[in-house]
Design a protein around this motif. Structure first.
Motif, PDB file in Angstrom:
ATOM      1  N   LYS A  92      26.266  47.320  25.920  1.00  0.00           N
ATOM      2  CA  LYS A  92      27.282  47.816  26.763  1.00  0.00           C
ATOM      3  C   LYS A  92      27.907  46.509  28.276  1.00  0.00           C
ATOM      4  N   ARG A  93      26.683  46.271  28.439  1.00  0.00           N
ATOM      5  CA  ARG A  93      26.130  45.553  29.124  1.00  0.00           C
ATOM      6  C   ARG A  93      27.897  44.173  28.997  1.00  0.00           C
ATOM      7  N   GLN A  94      27.864  44.115  27.894  1.00  0.00           N
ATOM      8  CA  GLN A  94      28.704  42.597  27.723  1.00  0.00           C
ATOM      9  C   GLN A  94      29.943  43.530  27.816  1.00  0.00           C
ATOM     10  N   GLU A  95      30.460  44.275  27.764  1.00  0.00           N
ATOM     11  CA  GLU A  95      31.523  44.893  27.911  1.00  0.00           C
ATOM     12  C   GLU A  95      32.479  45.202  28.793  1.00  0.00           C
ATOM     13  N   LEU A  96      31.285  45.485  30.161  1.00  0.00           N
ATOM     14  CA  LEU A  96      31.802  45.194  31.562  1.00  0.00           C
ATOM     15  C   LEU A  96      31.867  44.082  31.551  1.00  0.00           C
ATOM     16  N   PHE A  97      30.928  43.411  31.166  1.00  0.00           N
ATOM     17  CA  PHE A  97      31.311  41.458  31.762  1.00  0.00           C
ATOM     18  C   PHE A  97      32.675  40.925  30.442  1.00  0.00           C
ATOM     19  N   ASP A  98      32.968  41.510  30.037  1.00  0.00           N
ATOM     20  CA  ASP A  98      34.550  41.346  28.911  1.00  0.00           C
ATOM     21  C   ASP A  98      35.400  41.540  30.215  1.00  0.00           C
ATOM     22  N   ILE A  99      34.739  42.033  30.973  1.00  0.00           N
ATOM     23  CA  ILE A  99      36.048  43.623  31.452  1.00  0.00           C
ATOM     24  C   ILE A  99      36.630  43.095  33.594  1.00  0.00           C
ATOM     25  N   TYR A 100      35.680  42.550  33.880  1.00  0.00           N
ATOM     26  CA  TYR A 100      35.101  41.964  34.805  1.00  0.00           C
ATOM     27  C   TYR A 100      34.914  41.267  35.024  1.00  0.00           C
ATOM     28  N   TYR A 101      34.208  40.010  33.967  1.00  0.00           N
ATOM     29  CA  TYR A 101      34.633  38.353  34.665  1.00  0.00           C
ATOM     30  C   TYR A 101      35.783  37.878  35.639  1.00  0.00           C
ATOM     31  N   PRO A 102      36.682  38.045  34.387  1.00  0.00           N
ATOM     32  CA  PRO A 102      38.452  37.382  34.305  1.00  0.00           C
ATOM     33  C   PRO A 102      38.681  38.063  35.712  1.00  0.00           C
ATOM     34  N   MET A 103      37.995  38.672  36.010  1.00  0.00           N
ATOM     35  CA  MET A 103      38.462  39.610  37.227  1.00  0.00           C
ATOM     36  C   MET A 103      37.700  38.902  38.369  1.00  0.00           C
ATOM     37  N   GLU A 104      36.629  38.441  38.320  1.00  0.00           N
ATOM     38  CA  GLU A 104      36.185  38.092  39.524  1.00  0.00           C
ATOM     39  C   GLU A 104      36.175  36.950  39.487  1.00  0.00           C
ATOM     40  N   ILE A 105      37.284  35.698  38.073  1.00  0.00           N
ATOM     41  CA  ILE A 105      37.603  34.800  38.680  1.00  0.00           C
ATOM     42  C   ILE A 105      39.183  34.081  38.328  1.00  0.00           C
ATOM     43  N   SER A 106      39.750  35.404  38.827  1.00  0.00           N
ATOM     44  CA  SER A 106      41.808  35.416  38.973  1.00  0.00           C
ATOM     45  C   SER A 106      41.490  35.101  40.906  1.00  0.00           C
ATOM     46  N   PRO A 107      42.907  34.409  41.006  1.00  0.00           N
ATOM     47  CA  PRO A 107      42.991  33.964  41.891  1.00  0.00           C
ATOM     48  C   PRO A 107      43.658  34.741  42.409  1.00  0.00           C
ATOM     49  N   ASN A 108      44.579  36.214  41.350  1.00  0.00           N
ATOM     50  CA  ASN A 108      45.249  36.710  42.219  1.00  0.00           C
ATOM     51  C   ASN A 108      44.587  38.010  42.277  1.00  0.00           C
ATOM     52  N   ILE A 109      43.787  38.514  42.085  1.00  0.00           N
ATOM     53  CA  ILE A 109      43.096  39.587  42.636  1.00  0.00           C
ATOM     54  C   ILE A 109      42.737  39.428  44.613  1.00  0.00           C
ATOM     55  N   PRO A 110      43.468  40.141  45.358  1.00  0.00           N
ATOM     56  CA  PRO A 110      43.289  40.169  46.683  1.00  0.00           C
ATOM     57  C   PRO A 110      41.785  40.142  46.869  1.00  0.00           C
ATOM     58  N   VAL A 111      41.043  39.949  47.746  1.00  0.00           N
ATOM     59  CA  VAL A 111      39.595  40.149  48.592  1.00  0.00           C
ATOM     60  C   VAL A 111      39.135  41.467  48.470  1.00  0.00           C
ATOM     61  N   GLU A 112      39.508  42.338  49.391  1.00  0.00           N
ATOM     62  CA  GLU A 112      39.602  43.410  49.152  1.00  0.00           C
ATOM     63  C   GLU A 112      39.210  44.006  47.697  1.00  0.00           C
ATOM     64  N   GLU A 113      40.326  44.038  47.376  1.00  0.00           N
ATOM     65  CA  GLU A 113      40.716  44.857  45.755  1.00  0.00           C
ATOM     66  C   GLU A 113      39.034  44.181  45.088  1.00  0.00           C
ATOM     67  N   LYS A 114      38.762  42.980  45.117  1.00  0.00           N
ATOM     68  CA  LYS A 114      37.891  42.092  44.162  1.00  0.00           C
ATOM     69  C   LYS A 114      36.336  42.887  45.112  1.00  0.00           C
ATOM     70  N   THR A 115      36.217  43.084  46.024  1.00  0.00           N
ATOM     71  CA  THR A 115      35.175  43.183  46.172  1.00  0.00           C
ATOM     72  C   THR A 115      34.739  44.338  46.028  1.00  0.00           C
ATOM     73  N   LYS A 116      35.929  45.317  45.655  1.00  0.00           N
ATOM     74  CA  LYS A 116      34.784  47.005  45.340  1.00  0.00           C
ATOM     75  C   LYS A 116      35.256  46.558  43.532  1.00  0.00           C
ATOM     76  N   LEU A 117      35.813  46.030  42.519  1.00  0.00           N
ATOM     77  CA  LEU A 117      35.364  45.543  41.766  1.00  0.00           C
ATOM     78  C   LEU A 117      34.263  45.067  41.937  1.00  0.00           C
ATOM     79  N   MET A 118      34.062  44.392  41.998  1.00  0.00           N
ATOM     80  CA  MET A 118      32.767  43.371  41.959  1.00  0.00           C
ATOM     81  C   MET A 118      31.746  44.770  42.036  1.00  0.00           C
ATOM     82  N   GLU A 119      31.793  45.786  43.147  1.00  0.00           N
ATOM     83  CA  GLU A 119      30.617  46.586  43.305  1.00  0.00           C
ATOM     84  C   GLU A 119      30.569  47.789  42.441  1.00  0.00           C
TER      85      GLU A 119
END
Ligand code: TMP
Ligand code: MG
Length: 320
Positions: A92-119
């Motif tokens: 289950k944690r690996q599945e979360l990693f597969d979803i969220y890690y690409p978002m963490e390293i994406s240069p295209n997500i604005p920082v406010e949005e990315k902050t919420k995703l990381m939370e």
């Protein structure tokens, strides 16, 4: 990623093929990019004039003090290496990693949005650790088995900092208990000048995880975190101690900072310090083509190719 392609790019950064002191070992030649050499020279001169007693080092852990690639495999973060003793919950944690890690390293997500995703990611991941059960013994075994290795030069770095009486604050969005276990298993000695500020677990008397202490630290809110979460790594007898230390007194009055990080959010690690001078070193591990321009503007020194910590050791040698 080859140095040649950087040199020939249209950007005007100065790429130095810095040879480490260990020239006999060609694997220890790192690619270093300095965006503004004059600015760096000024900062060095100011810190040198203020002396070693003015200096502190603040370092991120995962992929900064540790390697991006370990023996041909992708290095694991403290969260990723943890097996909580339930394959279901690990998955289950690996599945979360597969979803969220690409978002963490994406240069295209604005920082406010990315902050919420990381939370959201950290909240879910820590929830699963508590829900699925985790014992202190799982931590010891996970570190033994995990794909994790320090960057070359770590021993030299820890030794020189200890020798010069310079405090090192490891400030991580990972897991404090895992970081301390990695330090225990992989270093030959303990270092009284090191403190870990990170997500710290609470265990019951049987060593079962009951929850986390304090507010969650994720990759984009390091700036918001006061240093009172800092705890001494070991007591005088070398035993790990709880989160009753005080990071602010640990680094009190030290107005010059060397900051080490691999993420832009790591630059916020020094926000709690009213520093006079800061030299930042950024480790750029992936998506290099997209990020290099941003990194060389944001950090004073950029280390490419999963390079060593030698340039940090050399920097400290130059400063004393
Ligand atoms: P750092 O601040 O020490 O670099 O650690 C943050 C890393 O932890 C970040 O790259 C994402 C990673 N992470 C996982 O691998 N799994 C998880 O469940 C979570 C919450 C984070
Ligand atoms: Mg990191």
């Amino acid at each position: 990623y080859r140095a040649r392609s950087i040199t020939s790019s249209k950007m005007d950064q100065q790429t130095l093929n810095v040879k480490s002191p260990n020239i006999a070992n060609p694997s220890r030649i790192s690619n270093i990019v300095v965006g503004n050499l004059d600015e760096l020279a000024k900062k060095k001169a100011a810190i040198r004039a203020a002396g070693m007693s003015s200096l502190q080092v603040i370092a991120d852990f995962d992929m900064t003090l540790t390697k991006y690639m370990v023996e041909g495999r992708r290095g694991q973060s403290t969260h990723a290496l943890l097996s909580q003793g339930s394959t279901d919950y690990d998955r289950k944690r690996q599945e979360l990693f597969d979803i969220y890690y690409p978002m963490e390293i994406s240069p295209n997500i604005p920082v406010e949005e990315k902050t919420k995703l990381m939370e959201t990611w950290w909240g879910k991941s820590h929830g699963l650790l508590v829900e699925g059960g985790l014992n202190i013994e799982n931590i010891r075994q996970s570190v033994e088995k995990g794909t994790v290795g320090f960057r070359e030069g770590i021993a030299d770095l820890f030794e020189i900092l200890d020798g010069e009486g310079v405090p090192l604050l490891i400030f991580s969005a990972g897991l404090a208990d895992i970081i301390e276990e990695i330090l225990r298993q992989k270093l030959h000695r303990t270092f009284p000048n090191i403190r870990v500020v990170s997500n710290r677990m609470n265990f019951d008397k049987d060593g079962n995880l009951t929850g986390f202490i304090g507010k969650t630290i994720h990759v984009l809110n390091k700036n918001e975190h006061a240093l009172e979460m800092a705890a001494p790594l070991h007591d005088e007898e070398g035993h790990s101690v709880g989160s009753n230390g005080n990071g602010s007194s640990f680094i009190k009055g030290r107005k010059n900072v060397i900051l080490l990080g691999d993420h832009l959010g790591d630059l916020g690690m020094s926000d709690g310090v009213a520093y006079d001078n800061r030299i930042s070193v950024g480790f750029l591990n992936e998506n290099v083509e997209n990020w290099l321009d941003t990194y060389r503007r944001a950090f004073d020194i950029v280390v490419l190719n999963d390079g060593t910590l030698d340039c940090v050791v050399e920097l400290i040698q130059e400063l004393r």
